[in-house]
Every structure is written in C-alpha cells, then in structure tokens.
Scaffold this motif. Sequence first.
Motif, short mmCIF file in Angstrom:
data_model
loop_
_atom_site.label_atom_id
_atom_site.label_comp_id
_atom_site.label_asym_id
_atom_site.label_seq_id
_atom_site.Cartn_x
_atom_site.Cartn_y
_atom_site.Cartn_z
N UNK A 228 -5.73 -1.29 7.57
CA UNK A 228 -6.95 -1.96 7.12
C UNK A 228 -6.72 -2.77 5.84
N UNK A 229 -5.70 -2.37 5.07
CA UNK A 229 -5.38 -3.08 3.84
C UNK A 229 -4.16 -3.99 4.00
N UNK A 230 -3.82 -4.29 5.25
CA UNK A 230 -2.74 -5.23 5.52
C UNK A 230 -1.34 -4.71 5.29
N UNK A 231 -1.19 -3.38 5.30
CA UNK A 231 0.12 -2.77 5.08
C UNK A 231 0.68 -2.20 6.38
N UNK A 232 2.01 -2.25 6.51
CA UNK A 232 2.65 -1.77 7.74
C UNK A 232 2.98 -0.28 7.70
N UNK A 233 3.08 0.30 6.52
CA UNK A 233 3.44 1.71 6.42
C UNK A 233 2.61 2.37 5.32
N UNK A 234 2.61 3.71 5.35
CA UNK A 234 1.89 4.47 4.34
C UNK A 234 2.85 5.46 3.71
N UNK A 235 2.71 5.67 2.39
CA UNK A 235 3.52 6.67 1.70
C UNK A 235 2.59 7.74 1.14
N UNK A 236 3.01 9.00 1.27
CA UNK A 236 2.18 10.13 0.84
C UNK A 236 2.67 10.70 -0.47
N UNK A 237 1.72 11.21 -1.25
CA UNK A 237 2.03 11.91 -2.49
C UNK A 237 1.98 13.41 -2.24
N UNK A 238 2.48 14.18 -3.21
CA UNK A 238 2.48 15.63 -3.06
C UNK A 238 1.06 16.17 -3.07
N UNK A 239 0.86 17.29 -2.40
CA UNK A 239 -0.47 17.87 -2.27
C UNK A 239 -0.94 18.56 -3.55
N UNK A 240 0.01 19.11 -4.33
CA UNK A 240 -0.37 19.90 -5.49
C UNK A 240 -0.91 19.06 -6.63
N UNK A 241 -0.19 17.99 -6.99
CA UNK A 241 -0.58 17.19 -8.15
C UNK A 241 -1.01 15.77 -7.80
N UNK A 242 -0.67 15.32 -6.63
CA UNK A 242 -1.03 13.98 -6.23
C UNK A 242 -0.37 12.89 -7.05
N UNK A 243 0.87 13.14 -7.53
CA UNK A 243 1.53 12.13 -8.35
C UNK A 243 3.00 11.94 -7.98
#
Length: 281
Positions: A228-243
């Motif tokens: 939806x934001x014109x990007x081909x891939x997504x990268x995830x952050x860690x669940x604990x701190x989100x950074x």
Amino acid sequence: MVSTEAISDADETLQFELRTNVARLSDAQRTEVLGHPGFGQHFTDHMARVSWTADQGWYDARVEPYGPLPLDPSAAVLHYAQEIFEGLKAYRWDDGSVRCFRPEVNAERFARSAERMALPVLPERVFLDALSALVAADEPWVPSGGENSLYLRPFMFASEAFLGVRAARTVDFLVIASPAGPYFPSGVKPVSIWLARQLTRAGRGGMGAAKTGGNYASSLLAQGEAADHGCQQVVFLDEAEGRWVEELGGMNVFFVHADGTLVTPALTGTILEGVTRRSVL
C-alpha cells in the motif's frame, strides 16, 4: 510390491518405489511450460511421498503421480496448523548433470522445524533420497540456461483425523517440484522496503525459527501494508523492544557498512536461519 517396512532409529534408509504417472505431459507440453515457467505455477508429473504413524514409524516410500491429496475434514493440520516445509532448487549444469546446493542444510533445518512443531523427525538420508528419487523421475523437467531451475518443495503435515489438541499420530511427508524462472524476472535490482512498526513476525519462545506456514501467514498483513506504501518487501523489528531489525518477510537481511563490515541479526530463536545466510557467513 509396495514396501511397508517401517523405518527405525537404527535404519535410516527407505527404498523409494516409482509408480509411473501414465497421464504425464507430452514432451511438447512440457517444452511449452519450460519456455515460460514463472514461479509456482506449473508442477512436474510426480511427487515423492513417505507415510508415518506413531506405531509404524516411517514407511511406504514412493514416487507417485502428482495429484490432489484426500484429506479428512478433521485432519489436524486444518485445525492446529501442525506443518512445516522447505524450499530449494535443482540446477542443470553445462555437462547435463543436475545438482542441488547444500540440500543437507535444508534437511537439518527441516529436522529442527519438525522438533519445534511436535512432528516426527525425518532422517536426513530419507529427506535427501526423496529429493533424488523425485528429480530422477522428473529429470526432463529440470530447465537449463540462465537462472532457470527446478524448485523443490518438501513438506510435512499432520494428517490424522482427530480434533484433540495434541501432537498428531499420523503424518505425511511429500516433495513436489515446479520449474522456475529467475526470482526477479526484471533482473537483480534494488527494492524498496517498508519498516513494520506495529506488526511483528515472531516473539520469544514462539515459532520464529521454524519454517512453518504460520510464520508466513503472520507476515502477509504487513506485506500488504508495504504494498500500500509502494514497497516490495517488509522488514520486521524485534517483538520485545521494537527497535532491532530482525528479518524481512521472506528472507534474512544483511547490512554492509561503509568500512566493509558485514552485519546480520543474531539468531536468538525468533529468526529463521536461511541456507543462504549460513553460506554467506
């Protein structure tokens, strides 16, 4: 005769019986498919299969015609998602031979995934023999030239007809194959990546290190957000701190610093270790 001899811990080999598909595609039909294979759209004439029960162990190894799987509506996999899979490729070399890249590493990861998902561990030898048996049966399907290959998809699922919440006592292991063109049809080019800040892929103690469908299902909403934001891939952050960067929706991630240092997230149980990742390191 079909062999139903069970496999034990002491005997890690099974003889694969070939049950030829009499309705296989003609040479002309196969050539047409190999001309524009795409990815995951066409499948070869056969599939490898091994059955397992808690009482018999692994048995009835065969290469049989590719086709639908009869499945009871109460099959455990449909209700509790007890399944795993792998992905690797067979390549045709200039001398006509067909080879896979480090399939034993896929076998190791398959075993780790099975343990995490409370599935029986398939012996490495059987995993590799299943690949070999299927490729041998469908060798004409292995394309040649460029980045073309035969994609191999081993998978295991709980087929027991039972609605109780426990590890299944009946399981099936299969390998299917699909001719594939280049992963990036337009060539290897930079892609734009969306940083997911609200959605995470896996948490501590979860299934992040197992190659199971649930991990991919959990990435789809974020992948749609990226699109939806014109990007081909997504990268995830860690669940604990989100950074802390963990991995992309479909692959591990590396950073190359200005001084040439190569950095990749450590494996802490939430990241699926890729064969490419290990090979690069």
